[in-house]
Enzyme design. Structure first.
Site, PDB file in Angstrom:
ATOM      1  CG  ASP A   1     111.462  40.037  60.177  1.00  0.00           C
ATOM      2  OD1 ASP A   1     112.393  39.734  59.365  1.00  0.00           O
ATOM      3  OD2 ASP A   1     110.751  39.489  60.946  1.00  0.00           O
TER       4      ASP A   1
ATOM      5  CG  ASP B   1     125.018  36.573  67.510  1.00  0.00           C
ATOM      6  OD1 ASP B   1     124.634  37.164  68.416  1.00  0.00           O
ATOM      7  OD2 ASP B   1     125.748  37.058  66.543  1.00  0.00           O
TER       8      ASP B   1
ATOM      9  CG  HIS C   1     118.082  34.657  58.779  1.00  0.00           C
ATOM     10  ND1 HIS C   1     116.933  34.952  58.652  1.00  0.00           N
ATOM     11  CD2 HIS C   1     118.472  35.037  60.040  1.00  0.00           C
ATOM     12  CE1 HIS C   1     116.280  35.912  59.382  1.00  0.00           C
ATOM     13  NE2 HIS C   1     117.493  36.052  60.508  1.00  0.00           N
TER      14      HIS C   1
HETATM   15  P1  ITT Z   1     119.936  37.432  72.093  1.00  0.00           P
HETATM   16  O1  ITT Z   1     121.361  38.034  71.759  1.00  0.00           O
HETATM   17  O2  ITT Z   1     119.346  37.577  73.435  1.00  0.00           O
HETATM   18  O3  ITT Z   1     119.655  36.357  71.237  1.00  0.00           O
HETATM   19  P2  ITT Z   1     119.361  39.719  70.316  1.00  0.00           P
HETATM   20  O4  ITT Z   1     117.895  40.300  69.532  1.00  0.00           O
HETATM   21  O5  ITT Z   1     120.039  40.829  70.815  1.00  0.00           O
HETATM   22  O6  ITT Z   1     118.890  38.556  71.250  1.00  0.00           O
HETATM   23  P3  ITT Z   1     121.291  39.077  68.306  1.00  0.00           P
HETATM   24  O7  ITT Z   1     122.467  39.680  69.062  1.00  0.00           O
HETATM   25  O8  ITT Z   1     121.351  37.920  67.472  1.00  0.00           O
HETATM   26  O9  ITT Z   1     120.019  39.075  69.151  1.00  0.00           O
HETATM   27  O10 ITT Z   1     121.115  40.362  67.268  1.00  0.00           O
HETATM   28  C1  ITT Z   1     120.141  40.147  66.126  1.00  0.00           C
HETATM   29  C2  ITT Z   1     119.704  41.442  65.596  1.00  0.00           C
HETATM   30  O11 ITT Z   1     119.689  41.438  64.322  1.00  0.00           O
HETATM   31  C3  ITT Z   1     118.326  41.472  66.181  1.00  0.00           C
HETATM   32  O12 ITT Z   1     118.101  42.433  67.348  1.00  0.00           O
HETATM   33  C4  ITT Z   1     117.441  41.950  64.944  1.00  0.00           C
HETATM   34  O13 ITT Z   1     117.625  43.551  64.771  1.00  0.00           O
HETATM   35  C5  ITT Z   1     118.305  41.288  63.814  1.00  0.00           C
HETATM   36  N1  ITT Z   1     117.776  40.162  63.510  1.00  0.00           N
HETATM   37  C6  ITT Z   1     118.389  38.888  63.543  1.00  0.00           C
HETATM   38  N2  ITT Z   1     117.478  38.203  62.882  1.00  0.00           N
HETATM   39  C7  ITT Z   1     116.269  38.698  62.532  1.00  0.00           C
HETATM   40  C8  ITT Z   1     115.190  38.259  61.957  1.00  0.00           C
HETATM   41  O14 ITT Z   1     114.921  37.138  61.882  1.00  0.00           O
HETATM   42  N3  ITT Z   1     114.192  39.444  61.465  1.00  0.00           N
HETATM   43  C9  ITT Z   1     114.630  40.589  61.471  1.00  0.00           C
HETATM   44  N4  ITT Z   1     115.440  40.869  62.238  1.00  0.00           N
HETATM   45  C10 ITT Z   1     116.625  40.027  62.740  1.00  0.00           C
END
Ligand code: ITT
Length: 214
Positions: free
Chosen positions: A174, A90, A199
């Site tokens: 990104d 997450d 991260h």
């Molecule tokens: P899952 O919950 O199914 O794993 P998700 O994309 O909904 O997929 P999250 O709930 O963890 O994942 O939300 C993370 C959001 O934060 C993601 O949709 C991106 O918008 C942002 N994010 C997380 N890591 C990132 C990264 O490495 N680069 C860019 N944006 C990122």
């Protein structure tokens, strides 16, 4: 592709295996996600594992923090894979001038369903005229080991929000995020730099230490 070839199985259970040697049986690691970009990044950084996505569809990420939401996601799939590594990521972006927003709402910042372009546009809009562009990405990983012990790891990457989007690599925020020590966004820098300083890379370094110690 720094580590060799990646094979992708058909949806909905997509998987990535980063192949290093022909005499090598990969261990399966189930990742609770629907996000293919996370699967690909984690597979690149966990060579030796075949990373298989298992979408915990329908569960609600109701925890107030990243660690709690990673735990909710991994618990939703762990029972389906006895004796195997299970993991959830997450993650999200926190912007200092916005009091830590979008935070745990990063995926849904501009509303549901997740719309990356709308999220990025809203972020730029909310930072119009704001001088303090400091921001950080956080990644929380929850791990269930084959012996069913539970572990968590957190990684953080500090940086700033650019004045406009640039670059086409990566995903999510990104194109807006410039990590400390660089003059370009993650979307311009590409996976080699991102996977060295992100991260997710930092959380996975801790995960590797945990795995090695078990
Ligand atoms: P899952 O919950 O199914 O794993 P998700 O994309 O909904 O997929 P999250 O709930 O963890 O994942 O939300 C993370 C959001 O934060 C993601 O949709 C991106 O918008 C942002 N994010 C997380 N890591 C990132 C990264 O490495 N680069 C860019 N944006 C990122």
């Amino acid at each position: 592709m720094p580590h060799g070839s990646i094979f992708q199985a058909p949806d909905p259970s997509f998987s990535f295996f980063v192949h290093h040697s022909s005499f090598f049986m990969p261990m399966k690691l189930y990742l609770a996600t629907h996000n293919k970009h996370k699967v690909q990044e984690i597979a690149e950084m966990l060579p030796g594992f075949e990373v298989v996505a298992d979408d915990p569809a329908g569960i609600e990420e109701t925890a107030p923090d990243f660690v709690g939401n990673a735990q909710i996601k991994v618990e939703a799939i762990a029972m389906r894979h006895p004796g195997c590594w299970c993991m959830a990521d997450d993650s999200g972006l926190e912007v200092e001038a916005l009091g830590g927003a979008p935070g745990v709402r990063s995926a849904r910042y501009a509303g549901e369903p997740c719309d990356t372009e709308a999220n990025n546009a809203l972020l730029l809009h909310n930072l119009e005229g704001v001088e303090n562009r400091k921001a950080s990405f956080t990644c929380a990983i929850a791990l269930v080991a084959p012996d069913r012990t539970r572990h968590t790891a957190v990684g953080k990457c500090n940086g700033r929000i650019a004045l406009s989007a640039s670059g086409a690599k990566g995903f999510g925020y990104d194109p807006l995020f410039v990590p400390d020590g660089y003059g370009e966004t993650f979307a311009e820098l590409g996976e080699a730099v991102k996977n060295a300083v992100s991260h997710r890379a930092r959380a996975l370094a801790e995960v590797k230490r945990i795995m090695t110690g078990l």
